[in-house]
Scaffold this active site. Structure first.
Site, PDB file in Angstrom:
ATOM      1  N   CYS A  66      -2.503   3.277  -6.384  1.00  0.00           N
ATOM      2  CA  CYS A  66      -1.716   2.184  -5.951  1.00  0.00           C
ATOM      3  C   CYS A  66      -0.241   2.188  -6.187  1.00  0.00           C
ATOM      4  CB  CYS A  66      -2.492   0.856  -6.106  1.00  0.00           C
ATOM      5  SG  CYS A  66      -3.426   0.312  -4.714  1.00  0.00           S
TER       6      CYS A  66
ATOM      7  N   CYS B 279      -4.705  -1.009  -1.788  1.00  0.00           N
ATOM      8  CA  CYS B 279      -5.180   0.446  -1.804  1.00  0.00           C
ATOM      9  C   CYS B 279      -6.593   0.375  -2.461  1.00  0.00           C
ATOM     10  CB  CYS B 279      -4.445   1.173  -2.704  1.00  0.00           C
ATOM     11  SG  CYS B 279      -2.584   1.422  -2.449  1.00  0.00           S
TER      12      CYS B 279
ATOM     13  N   CYS C 186       0.953  -1.334   0.077  1.00  0.00           N
ATOM     14  CA  CYS C 186       0.054  -0.135   0.085  1.00  0.00           C
ATOM     15  C   CYS C 186       0.765   1.201   0.029  1.00  0.00           C
ATOM     16  CB  CYS C 186      -0.991  -0.024   1.205  1.00  0.00           C
ATOM     17  SG  CYS C 186      -2.483   0.858   0.829  1.00  0.00           S
TER      18      CYS C 186
END
Length: 160
Positions: A87, A79, A7
């Protein structure tokens, strides 16, 4: 097999995913997490949630993908693309999948609203990781396209 949960900030969703995966996975499978722009520490609510579920939190940290202790076999981004969040794209010869999750640390409102967002995220993570671990991984590793298809399918699962 090593799975990287990736992430941007590596403080909440990827940390939760790493801890849950390592709690549920059999010997031989392991997870790490990292971020492209790590915040430097796990979100306190993520750590509190894991502890409330009796999931070990020792060693969890917000770290850069440039500091990985192992090369991952699979990279799963977590994400929330629906929120317009970008992302990071891991650059390496690995299998990639996206399991988008909204960031519960961005929820505002009452204490109950925030706690519910964290619980919902946790439930989605558990459902997806349980589905991942139920796959015939030894067989699927022989056909990366089939494994990718299964990982993509799992990325759309929501708990009942």
């Amino acid at each position: 097999m090593n799975v990287l949960f990736l992430c941007t900030g590596n403080s909440c969703r990827s940390i939760l995913s790493e801890a849950v995966f390592n709690r549920l996975a059999p010997v031989g499978l392991g997870a790490i997490s990292a971020g492209s722009q790590p915040t430097g520490q796990p979100h306190p609510r993520a750590i509190a949630l894991l502890r409330s579920k009796n999931i070990p939190t020792d060693g969890l940290s917000s770290k850069s993908w440039h500091d990985l202790p192992v090369t991952p076999d699979i990279v799963i981004t977590v994400c929330g693309s629906a929120a317009g969040e970008t992302c990071p794209a891991y650059l390496g010869p690995v299998l990639r999948a996206h399991w988008g999750l909204e960031d519960p640390s961005h929820v505002t409102g009452s204490e109950e609203d925030i706690a519910a967002a964290f619980e919902r995220t946790y439930a989605i993570i558990v459902a997806r990781i349980e589905a991942f671990l139920a796959l015939p991984l030894a067989q699927l590793r022989e056909t990366p396209a089939a494994l990718k298809a299964e990982l993509d399918r799992i990325g759309n699962l929501l708990p009942a």
